[in-house]
Design a protein around this motif. Structure first.
Motif, PDB file in Angstrom:
ATOM      1  N   ASN A   1       9.596  59.312  63.224  1.00 49.49           N
ATOM      2  CA  ASN A   1      10.789  59.370  62.540  1.00 49.49           C
ATOM      3  C   ASN A   1      11.335  60.344  61.772  1.00 49.49           C
ATOM      4  O   ASN A   1      10.391  60.848  61.243  1.00 49.49           O
TER       5      ASN A   1
ATOM      6  N   ASP B   1      13.492  59.920  59.580  1.00 47.52           N
ATOM      7  CA  ASP B   1      13.603  59.178  58.580  1.00 47.52           C
ATOM      8  C   ASP B   1      15.047  59.158  57.980  1.00 47.52           C
ATOM      9  O   ASP B   1      15.563  58.058  57.594  1.00 47.52           O
TER      10      ASP B   1
ATOM     11  N   VAL C   1      12.269  48.182  53.588  1.00 48.23           N
ATOM     12  CA  VAL C   1      11.410  47.015  53.034  1.00 48.23           C
ATOM     13  C   VAL C   1      10.963  47.743  51.675  1.00 48.23           C
ATOM     14  O   VAL C   1      10.177  48.608  51.561  1.00 48.23           O
TER      15      VAL C   1
END
Ligand code: SAM
Ligand code: DTB
Ligand code: SF4
Length: 325
Positions: A152, A154, A224
């Motif tokens: 990723n 990100d 998360v």
């Protein structure tokens, strides 16, 4: 495939009034994809924790105290048993994650190559996410049967240095280039909820949609928030931000699988349905992502039943290719 998107063009799409944006994304989704289908991928953390990097969101970074059990690289047979179980539960893609900064040419890598071979033989699309790769390592993974590699970006290039200091954005892009060169399918996306601005989100989508070729798969993760990480107290990601991000990704990369990734455990079925409506067509299944909770197979099956969705078959691109040829 349009790969010369400007930030201004993406901004205009991103800022479209929400219901209109969802409608436009749903329309393009119908044109390019089978909207009844959702790709189901299962993740397994094959090497957990103890990572030397400082990614501010990550529970696996050794420098944060997140109470995670560090685990060395799993044995091949254990991994294959898990993959078979996932396949029997309807997953067609199996993604193995390792908390490494980069792949090293050692016995662990040889073991991963064996795992890749084994999962491929189960008839699943095999994916890995193990940090940076050289061109040679990417070629070895391809030869072992690797289908996709997840790496990723990100966030935006500008926001990147606030989140990770132990490697650069250019390092990430270099690995993506190595993966592409080896003929491996590219999976690259990012996270929202890292404290980034709307401009950063647009910047991230700009990076992804102006790569020489769009990634075949773009995971959009909601942060998360894990206790012990620097971002533990960040506010929860707003579902409307997630929907806006997914819809924009769908509109600028119509042929890509857009994955509603981390964060589903904190979303209702109605919220997830909005994401599918806005063009998401892939999820991670199984009661754990890498280290954090995810809805169970049973809960996801019930959701698929309710929404009239079905899992996408494996290697569909190739199968379509065969018919065309
Ligand atoms: N170490 C490798 C790397 O960084 O590329 C592979 C594993 S890493 C855990 C894979 C991706 O998971 C990260 O790039 C990040 O986008 C995502 N991720 C990690 N922790 C997360 C969190 N707390 N919330 C959402 N996504 C997360
Ligand atoms: C991706 O974009 N999201 C997945 C997968 N690629 C590797 C990982 C999410 C990890 C969430 C935090 C955890 O479970 O450790
Ligand atoms: Fe390590 Fe990957 Fe976590 Fe960063 S995201 S700390 S590289 S496991």
């Amino acid at each position: 495939m349009k790969t010369n998107w400007t930030k201004a063009e993406i901004t205009e799409i991103y800022k479209t009034p929400l219901l209109e944006l969802i409608y436009q994304a749903a329309t393009i989704h119908r044109e390019y994809q089978d909207t009844a289908e959702v790709q189901v991928c299962t993740l397994l953390s094959i090497k957990t924790g103890g990572c030397p990097e400082d990614c501010a969101y990550c529970p696996q970074a050794a420098r944060y105290n997140t109470g995670l059990d560090v685990q060395a690289l799993m044995q091949k047979d254990e991994v294959l048993a898990y993959a078979e179980k996932a396949r029997n539960a309807g997953s067609t893609r199996f993604c193995m994650g390792a908390a490494w900064r980069e792949v090293r040419d050692n016995r662990d890598f040889d073991r991963v190559l064996e795992m890749v071979k084994g999962v491929n033989e189960l008839g699943m699309e095999v994916c890995c996410t193990m940090g940076m790769l050289t061109e040679e390592q990417a070629a070895k993974l391809f030869d072992a049967g690797l289908y996709a590699y997840n790496h990723n970006v990100d966030t935006s290039q500008e926001h990147y240095t606030d989140i990770i200091t132990t490697r650069t954005y250019d390092d990430r892009l270099k690995t993506l280039g190595n993966v592409r060169k080896a003929g491996i399918s590219v999976c690259s996306g990012g996270i929202i909820g890292l404290g980034e601005s709307h401009e950063d989100r647009i910047g991230m989508l700009h990076t992804l949609s102006t790569l020489p070729k769009h990634p075949e798969s773009v995971p959009i993760n909601a942060l998360v928030r894990v206790k012990g990480t620097p971002l533990q107290d960040n506010p929860k990601v707003d579902i409307w931000d997630m929907v806006r991000m997914i819809a924009t990704a769908r509109l600028i990369m119509p042929q890509t699988m857009v994955r509603l990734s981390a964060g589903r455990a904190e979303m209702s079925i109605a919220e997830q349905a909005l994401c599918f409506m806005a063009g998401a067509n892939s999820i991670f299944a199984g009661d754990k992502l890498l280290t954090t909770p995810n809805p169970s197979f049973d809960a996801d099956n019930a959701m698929f039943q309710l929404l009239g969705l079905k899992p996408r078959q494996a290697f569909k691109e190739e199968k379509i290719g065969e018919v065309v040829v």
